[in-house]
Design a protein around this motif. Structure first.
Motif, short mmCIF file in Angstrom:
data_model
loop_
_atom_site.label_atom_id
_atom_site.label_comp_id
_atom_site.label_asym_id
_atom_site.label_seq_id
_atom_site.Cartn_x
_atom_site.Cartn_y
_atom_site.Cartn_z
N VAL A 185 7.71 32.95 -30.91
CA VAL A 185 6.60 31.99 -30.88
C VAL A 185 6.30 31.55 -29.44
O VAL A 185 5.15 31.43 -29.05
N ASP A 186 7.34 31.32 -28.66
CA ASP A 186 7.16 30.87 -27.27
C ASP A 186 7.13 32.10 -26.37
O ASP A 186 8.11 32.44 -25.70
N CYS B 118 8.87 32.81 -22.69
CA CYS B 118 9.86 31.79 -22.34
C CYS B 118 10.80 32.41 -21.30
O CYS B 118 11.24 33.54 -21.44
N ALA C 14 6.22 18.45 -26.59
CA ALA C 14 5.21 19.20 -27.33
C ALA C 14 3.85 18.53 -27.18
O ALA C 14 3.72 17.32 -27.35
N ARG D 139 3.89 27.41 -23.44
CA ARG D 139 3.33 26.19 -24.02
C ARG D 139 2.37 26.48 -25.18
O ARG D 139 2.56 27.41 -25.95
N GLY D 140 1.30 25.69 -25.31
CA GLY D 140 0.39 25.85 -26.44
C GLY D 140 -0.31 27.19 -26.45
O GLY D 140 -0.59 27.75 -27.52
N GLY E 28 2.05 29.68 -28.08
CA GLY E 28 2.29 29.34 -29.48
C GLY E 28 1.12 29.70 -30.38
O GLY E 28 1.29 30.24 -31.48
N ARG F 69 10.16 19.67 -30.43
CA ARG F 69 10.03 21.12 -30.34
C ARG F 69 8.76 21.45 -29.58
O ARG F 69 7.86 20.65 -29.44
N GLU F 70 8.69 22.71 -29.13
CA GLU F 70 7.46 23.18 -28.47
C GLU F 70 6.34 23.26 -29.47
O GLU F 70 6.54 23.41 -30.66
N ASP F 71 5.02 23.15 -28.97
CA ASP F 71 3.90 23.26 -29.89
C ASP F 71 3.88 24.63 -30.54
O ASP F 71 4.28 25.58 -30.02
#
Length: 474
Positions: free
Chosen positions: A147-148, A151, A184, A262-263, A266, A472-474
């Motif tokens: 998802v990230d 990273c 987030a 980040r967003g 995601g 958590r991250e977005d």
């Protein structure tokens, strides 16, 4: 003489076992029963091969349209897994949970899988386990990247001696808070926003999804996510001079950061995972490993978006490191960084493959990387040995010993404070889910991958900042 046309006759001339087969049998045995069977079969073969040529035919027009409609129906067939799949290499198996191993076994059954490996920090995730490495033939798996997207770790080594940091901790804490932003959904506004060439990339215009994410990317440039993302000062020790980095034996102040795209990343991950699942139908146990053909429009779009997100993640780290360097002074002697949620085109056993490293560090021969421990455990600057059995990879950290839920339930704030005090670490932010006790022993992990990397230097955290709410991250 036999005149009746059977289903077998139609199958032999190219018809499929579907609703059209029944329609055809009904029609021809009512309207063409008196005609020569071989002539009718020739007619039907021509109809099946080129139905568009019969759309105006009074007798066969409706059947021609049905053949076209059937051919254009969405394909819902489940792609079978390969039951005689090859095994995968595993490092530090005794410390890896069964859930992660089972996920890797399923990944090995994909028809596009070429090779797999499980790193010693592995634990269960979605689709490919965290710490899983998978080489695929001409296919990209969004949940194999994670998802990230992008990273990564980034390390700046300063010419500032350890003693100066220890004597001026108030200043470094002040700047650590002032020059970083966490959590987030967090971002900068107005004149606070940073700039970077990555925002001018043409890839932002390839489709509406990326175009609509550009403003979000600009706002979040130079920020860090929630969860296990951090910005920290620590002491890095070189026991020998490193010629490649041109750094002498000694102890130096260093800045270490961990965060992703980040967003932007995601949302890209979510969009293309959903798209992959709609195109690539897999059994329930494998559905989170849905893949996109690299030659397809969707596969090419994801590849472009993934690389943009990776470069954006790198830009975020650059902004953080540049701001921090200006704030604390000193000269950067060396900088090392690496992705660990990404996919690369690489050559394995003489053929090009797509290597997915979901929570794994690239460790090709001579490739440098950073493997962190926890907020109190050391991290390591490493150089890859190029071990093909591990698909040129190593762990991306210590790996979780407890899930976030377990950590929050079983670890007290007092326990966490005591461990930090015992190790002389100043912590700003972070939830109990990131407590040092929630992670595996990094030294055990490193001992399990001596064949994969050489240790160049050891990094000891001294001042750590994480998201204030443990988000958590977005």
């Amino acid at each position: 003489m036999e005149r009746l046309i059977t289903g077998t006759d139609l199958l032999n001339i190219g018809f499929k076992e579907n609703a059209v087969l029944g329609m055809t049998l009904d029609l021809v045995n009512r309207k063409y029963a008196s005609q020569d069977k071989e002539e009718v079969l020739v007619l039907l073969k021509n109809l099946n091969d080129a139905p568009e040529s019969f759309l105006e035919d009074e007798a066969l027009g409706n059947l021609a349209q049905a053949i076209i409609d059937e051919a254009n129906k969405p394909k819902n067939e489940v792609i079978p897994l390969v039951e005689n799949a090859n095994g995968y290499t595993i490092y530090g198996e005794q410390n890896i949970e069964e859930g992660a191993k089972n996920q890797m076994k399923v990944a090995m059954k994909l028809p596009v899988t070429v090779a797999g490996s499980l790193m010693p920090d592995a634990h269960q995730g979605y689709g490919l386990p965290i710490g899983g490495v998978l080489a695929a033939k001409n296919a990209i798996i969004p949940y194999g990247v994670g998802v990230d997207i992008g990273c990564r770790m980034a390390l700046s080594i300063y010419d500032i001696p350890e003693s100066f940091f220890m004597e001026n901790q108030a200043k470094f804490k002040r700047e650590l808070i002032a020059q970083s932003k966490f959590g987030a959904g967090q971002g900068f506004k107005g004149k606070e926003k940073a700039n970077h060439d990555v925002l001018d990339r043409d890839e932002f215009n390839i489709n509406p999804l990326l175009k609509n994410l550009k403003d979000k990317a600009w706002s979040q440039l130079g920020t860090s996510g929630g969860g296990n993302h951090f910005v920290e000062f620590g002491i890095i020790e070189f026991e020998h001079r490193d010629e490649m980095l041109n750094i002498d034996k000694g102890r130096y102040l260093a800045l270490l950061t961990h965060s992703g795209s980040r967003g932007l990343g995601g949302i890209v991950a979510g969009h293309y995972t959903k798209l992959a699942k709609s195109i690539c139908k897999l059994s329930r146990e494998a559905e989170n490993l849905a893949y996109l053909d690299m030659n397809s429009q969707e596969g090419m779009e994801y590849w472009i978006a993934m690389n943009l997100a990776g470069d954006y993640a790198s830009a975020c780290h650059q902004v953080i490191h540049d701001k921090m360097t200006r704030a604390v002074g000193g000269k950067v002697l060396a900088k090392v960084e690496n992705h660990h949620n990404f996919a690369w085109k690489e050559i394995l056993n003489g053929e090009e493959v797509i290597v997915h490293r979901k929570g794994a560090t690239p460790a090709g021969k001579g490739v440098m990387g950073i493997i962190p421990g926890s907020m109190t455990a050391p991290g390591f600057l490493v150089r890859g040995k190029g071990e093909e059995n591990a698909i040129n990879s190593a762990s991306h950290g210590a790996g979780r010993l407890m899930s976030r839920t377990q950590a929050i339930k079983n670890i007290t704030r007092d326990d966490m404070r005591q461990v930090l005090k015992d190790h002389g670490v100043t912590l700003i932010g972070a939830g109990k889910d990131e407590a040092p006790m929630a992670y595996k022993d990094i030294n055990t992990v490193m001992a399990s991958q001596k064949d994969l990397v050489d240790v160049v230097a050891k990094f000891t955290p001294k001042m750590v900042r994480m998201a204030d709410d443990g988000s958590r991250e977005d």
